[in-house]
Design a protein around this motif. Sequence first.
Motif, PDB file in Angstrom:
ATOM      1  N   PHE A  36     -16.039 -46.467  -4.831  1.00 34.69           N
ATOM      2  CA  PHE A  36     -14.690 -46.919  -4.853  1.00 34.69           C
ATOM      3  C   PHE A  36     -14.296 -46.882  -6.482  1.00 34.69           C
ATOM      4  O   PHE A  36     -14.976 -47.249  -7.259  1.00 34.69           O
ATOM      5  CB  PHE A  36     -14.708 -48.642  -4.472  1.00 34.69           C
ATOM      6  N   ALA A  37     -13.170 -46.776  -6.687  1.00 37.97           N
ATOM      7  CA  ALA A  37     -12.568 -46.607  -8.049  1.00 37.97           C
ATOM      8  C   ALA A  37     -12.734 -48.020  -8.783  1.00 37.97           C
ATOM      9  O   ALA A  37     -12.372 -48.873  -8.059  1.00 37.97           O
ATOM     10  CB  ALA A  37     -11.187 -46.020  -8.117  1.00 37.97           C
TER      11      ALA A  37
ATOM     12  N   GLY B  41     -21.173 -36.735  -4.285  1.00 37.53           N
ATOM     13  CA  GLY B  41     -19.482 -36.555  -4.606  1.00 37.53           C
ATOM     14  C   GLY B  41     -18.862 -37.343  -5.453  1.00 37.53           C
ATOM     15  O   GLY B  41     -18.597 -36.939  -6.499  1.00 37.53           O
ATOM     16  N   SER B  42     -18.815 -38.807  -5.381  1.00 39.10           N
ATOM     17  CA  SER B  42     -18.107 -39.536  -6.169  1.00 39.10           C
ATOM     18  C   SER B  42     -18.810 -39.964  -7.499  1.00 39.10           C
ATOM     19  O   SER B  42     -20.004 -40.059  -7.607  1.00 39.10           O
ATOM     20  CB  SER B  42     -17.685 -40.720  -5.764  1.00 39.10           C
ATOM     21  N   LEU B  43     -18.149 -39.716  -8.514  1.00 35.70           N
ATOM     22  CA  LEU B  43     -18.947 -40.078  -9.807  1.00 35.70           C
ATOM     23  C   LEU B  43     -18.018 -41.013 -10.693  1.00 35.70           C
ATOM     24  O   LEU B  43     -16.646 -41.250 -10.277  1.00 35.70           O
ATOM     25  CB  LEU B  43     -18.934 -38.758 -10.696  1.00 35.70           C
ATOM     26  N   PRO B  44     -18.432 -41.847 -11.809  1.00 33.16           N
ATOM     27  CA  PRO B  44     -17.729 -42.794 -12.617  1.00 33.16           C
ATOM     28  C   PRO B  44     -16.352 -42.254 -12.898  1.00 33.16           C
ATOM     29  O   PRO B  44     -16.237 -41.111 -13.483  1.00 33.16           O
ATOM     30  CB  PRO B  44     -18.768 -43.159 -13.532  1.00 33.16           C
ATOM     31  N   ARG B  45     -15.405 -42.986 -12.628  1.00 37.08           N
ATOM     32  CA  ARG B  45     -13.990 -42.770 -12.998  1.00 37.08           C
ATOM     33  C   ARG B  45     -13.773 -43.486 -14.337  1.00 37.08           C
ATOM     34  O   ARG B  45     -14.122 -44.687 -14.686  1.00 37.08           O
ATOM     35  CB  ARG B  45     -12.843 -43.022 -12.060  1.00 37.08           C
TER      36      ARG B  45
ATOM     37  N   VAL C  86     -15.108 -34.141 -15.661  1.00 38.17           N
ATOM     38  CA  VAL C  86     -16.540 -34.562 -14.932  1.00 38.17           C
ATOM     39  C   VAL C  86     -16.983 -33.203 -14.444  1.00 38.17           C
ATOM     40  O   VAL C  86     -18.382 -33.284 -14.019  1.00 38.17           O
ATOM     41  CB  VAL C  86     -15.921 -35.305 -13.653  1.00 38.17           C
ATOM     42  N   VAL C  87     -16.288 -32.283 -14.250  1.00 37.70           N
ATOM     43  CA  VAL C  87     -16.907 -30.900 -13.934  1.00 37.70           C
ATOM     44  C   VAL C  87     -17.773 -30.395 -14.995  1.00 37.70           C
ATOM     45  O   VAL C  87     -18.938 -29.976 -14.881  1.00 37.70           O
ATOM     46  CB  VAL C  87     -15.944 -29.842 -13.391  1.00 37.70           C
TER      47      VAL C  87
ATOM     48  N   MET D 271     -11.864 -38.070  -8.219  1.00 38.67           N
ATOM     49  CA  MET D 271     -11.226 -38.758  -9.258  1.00 38.67           C
ATOM     50  C   MET D 271      -9.841 -39.276  -8.798  1.00 38.67           C
ATOM     51  O   MET D 271      -9.337 -40.287  -9.009  1.00 38.67           O
ATOM     52  CB  MET D 271     -10.922 -37.731 -10.317  1.00 38.67           C
ATOM     53  N   SER D 272      -9.155 -38.684  -7.803  1.00 38.83           N
ATOM     54  CA  SER D 272      -8.047 -39.051  -7.326  1.00 38.83           C
ATOM     55  C   SER D 272      -7.913 -40.052  -6.457  1.00 38.83           C
ATOM     56  O   SER D 272      -7.014 -40.735  -5.899  1.00 38.83           O
ATOM     57  CB  SER D 272      -7.082 -38.079  -6.895  1.00 38.83           C
TER      58      SER D 272
END
Length: 381
Positions: free
Chosen positions: A350-351, A14-18, A51-52, A68-69
């Motif tokens: 984590f962001a 799920g999470s990817l670099p911001r 990111v998509v 992202m949010s």
Amino acid sequence: MQLSTDRILTTHVGSLPRSKAVTDAVFAKENEQPVDADAMAATLRSAVEAVVARQVQTGVDIVSDGEMSKISYATYIKDRISGFDGDSERNPPADLEAFPGFLERQASSGGTPSYKRPCCVGEIAVKDMAPLQEDLDNFRAAVTAHAPTEGFMNAASPGVIALFQPNQYYAGHEAYLQALADAMRAEYEAIVDAGFILQLDSPDLGLGRHMLFKGKPEAEYVALANLHVEVLNDALRNIPAEKVRLHVCWGNYEGPHHCDAPMETVLPIALQAKPQALLFESSNPRHAHEWEVFRDAAIPDDKVLVPGVIDSTTNFIEHPRLVAQRIERFADIVGRERVIAGTDCGFSTFAGFGAVDEDIVYAKLGAMVEGAALASDRLWS
């Protein structure tokens, strides 16, 4: 839920670099600094689109909005449900406590993310659905523009919320969990109603053993973990199993992990959960051998396995052949149609914090895509 009907599909946790712009925006909001709401909304909308696009360009089939949010995968809920405030004392995992020098080094080097972990200090209820709606709108626009095979959106399970946000209000743990489930049900159902696969993040079943449940007898841990699953299933009572996937892990950090609950213990608990698909770590060197547990277990015929075939805590780029071998092991156990290639955990839980360089993240995902193609050649030959 799309299945691997003619080739092995690929996804991730799920999470990817911001970007710095996204990280600065979410931390400004977190720290209650003045934020231009329109500018922040535009930043997040652009970040989700980008990111998509990058996931699709890399060849990933089942994509997310990268979270992202969200400042983190569990504490974001304080903006959506009531009852949370302040901060709480950190409770390090037992494996890190066993090596205090390493724990101190992690903290001093920035290896321990810094953000608020509020406590439950009041009644839990739905507070504001607008942040979720913004996430759904941004993701829908990006999916429409780039047409991946499928989209999924993460949400925190009641158990992981309880893991990181201590209860100081409800009479007991079960009452706290049930209140969380009742409040989060609206988010879970909204994600599915929007046409996306719901992913429930539930590291409490694994990581919880050496955090929330550390020091407790094994039987008590198992009973509490089963309670977490029962409450989760209640929260999902209106959602078909094939619309949901469940992620379990032992903590997305490089560390000893010698206190992790074994898969022999975790798997029977996780298999009681309603979601059709189970995402789990199988590249982590503490758990890579545990494909044998799946081989020897009675996996229900309706379950789909999404093993982590690439690691999320190191900058090694896995060889595609190794990825293919990992996929093939699980396909040989449950059949090719019931395996989707995944990652051990998220790449930016984590962001602003991620052990893996952003470009290497996508190189690793690319290796997963290539490995899935190699496995498909064998499995469909």
